[in-house]
Enzyme design. Sequence first.
Site, mmCIF file in Angstrom:
data_model
loop_
_atom_site.group_PDB
_atom_site.id
_atom_site.type_symbol
_atom_site.label_atom_id
_atom_site.label_comp_id
_atom_site.label_asym_id
_atom_site.label_seq_id
_atom_site.Cartn_x
_atom_site.Cartn_y
_atom_site.Cartn_z
ATOM 1 N N HIS A 53 0.830 -1.208 0.000
ATOM 2 C CA HIS A 53 0.000 0.000 0.000
ATOM 3 C C HIS A 53 0.864 1.257 0.000
ATOM 4 C CE1 HIS A 53 -3.277 -2.686 0.827
ATOM 5 N NE2 HIS A 53 -2.791 -3.027 2.010
ATOM 6 N N HIS A 212 -7.130 -4.447 -1.109
ATOM 7 C CA HIS A 212 -6.450 -5.701 -1.447
ATOM 8 C C HIS A 212 -7.139 -6.369 -2.619
ATOM 9 C CE1 HIS A 212 -6.283 -4.952 2.920
ATOM 10 N NE2 HIS A 212 -5.011 -5.170 2.749
#
Lengths: 326, 326
Positions: A53, A212
Amino acid sequence: MNGVESILTESLAGFAAAHADLVRLAHDPTFVARAGAPAKGKVALISGGGSGHEPLHAGFVGYGMLDAACPGQVFTSPTPDQMLAAAEAVDGGAGTLFIVKNYTGDVMNFEMAAEMFSGAQASVLTNDDVAVEDSTYTTGRRGVAGTVVVEKMVGAAAEGGADLAACKALGDRVNAATGSMGVALTSCTVPAAGGPTFQLGDDEMELGVGIHGEPGRKRVKLAAADAIAEEMIGAICHALAPRSGERVLLFVNGFGATPLMELYLMYHAAARLCAERGLSIARSLVGNYTTSLDMAGCSLTLTRLDDQLIELWDAPVHTPALRWGR
Amino acid sequence: MNGVESILTESLAGFAAAHADLVRLAHDPTFVARAGAPAKGKVALISGGGSGHEPLHAGFVGYGMLDAACPGQVFTSPTPDQMLAAAEAVDGGAGTLFIVKNYTGDVMNFEMAAEMFSGAQASVLTNDDVAVEDSTYTTGRRGVAGTVVVEKMVGAAAEGGADLAACKALGDRVNAATGSMGVALTSCTVPAAGGPTFQLGDDEMELGVGIHGEPGRKRVKLAAADAIAEEMIGAICHALAPRSGERVLLFVNGFGATPLMELYLMYHAAARLCAERGLSIARSLVGNYTTSLDMAGCSLTLTRLDDQLIELWDAPVHTPALRWGR
């Protein structure tokens, strides 16, 4: 990459070397701490989560934001011993605030670390994703890009001398004032998997996707930017219920593979929709801040602002990924 | 997007709205100028080029860098009337320096603008791409990400009061001290074309690729990050011939669709190779600064530094895409 086993280690080493003026990388267990930590007498802010991320969270370690970040393996929670070691390393004697995105693994591991850590502490759980209630890895709403806003504002408050209780209350308040929603045009590819996390047709998109690649609200045909922005701003405003005339932060976040030209296009669309709802965009942020590896897509985040929150947003920040004001 | 015809207009409007504290967007013809321009008594710096490379160049308009930027259509040179209008709008009476990437269309149009512009002026042509001599749109070497380094350092000098001749000489010196090379793992997709600019197998990469997807040195099988970095750093050092012990800026530039995790991995590989050659990495930059729409890949740039160039690099800059020091 050179190998699936080494990608995270090498990437973190590169990150720490490129930003050696701002951060230090600790090994065994792994965490990133602010150069010069602990900051004596200041509440220590710690976050963490799965890698993939970036720049979240290590890119936000530095003056005016986090004291430490714990990177897990790709899309995998860091372990409690990472969090504990980070907490002990950056404890400045004024207490520790854990900022945790609402994912089951993160929540569980931060809770275990909190039990092991003997210092004064509190936690803020972020759950800004308005797309879905409950999801693949989450009970309740997911914590996504709005976490950056929480970390920035609480970081400024801690830097300004706010005590642990005030930092905790502020974090909860900013989280409650913040809503996000994402859209994916392609899947991401986890290095260890080597193929797409989910299948999406060339003419499809996932509205409300998680960071995700978790399913969102619906899989639909590709639509125009204006229509996508309308769905997202509509959902966020439904959840946040901002008053007409209220000031907001508009944050357009790229998921990793979306050209900046498209992010500004989405900003343009979202800003028009905010204006139609009578909202006043007082602050803006556009860029890749909470990514999903190589996913094409973006999220929109709104935070309802007031004088205090604007002041905290504008306060100096000096981190690898966010930097202004000094 | 909403439509091929409107993507650039909407994106620029979004950009200008998101950064209204820093820039102003002018229409008919289109250019982006620094808020508060002209800066009286300061050499005005103007750059421009095709869109699709964001944040280059409009993202570098602001204090300590450019006074104006002229965005063309995607991968298409801006027109002379854009450049002329920008030059007239930001002329502070101390002369104008055009910073031009070496592409045939850009060179020709900036030359035409220079002929029409009546003010004192000079030009710096950047050609930092060491991959190939002559290319699809270029005679000689291409101007790529190293242009950011030229704009930053000359911008700092102009802000500090350097005159037109000094800015021109400095720009040429920084360009000569700078070398870059890129690699593409996927093609980009030009919105109006709607499909990939070039075909690349899943197991292939284009070494030495240009920022529009122009062919580079060779099409080869995917290799490990270390091997890719070795080819690129080797070629750059061959061209720049830095002395052992010399200080360098190491700049890892993403092309738009490469995760930050991979850019830091490349930084790690490149830094090791620099160390092996006895180079001292005095400054670093990692991120998406000269992109090729949604191309996966990156470029490496080295600039040979000295005390003056380090001071200019460190000087305050306050633009949408690069910001530090005040």
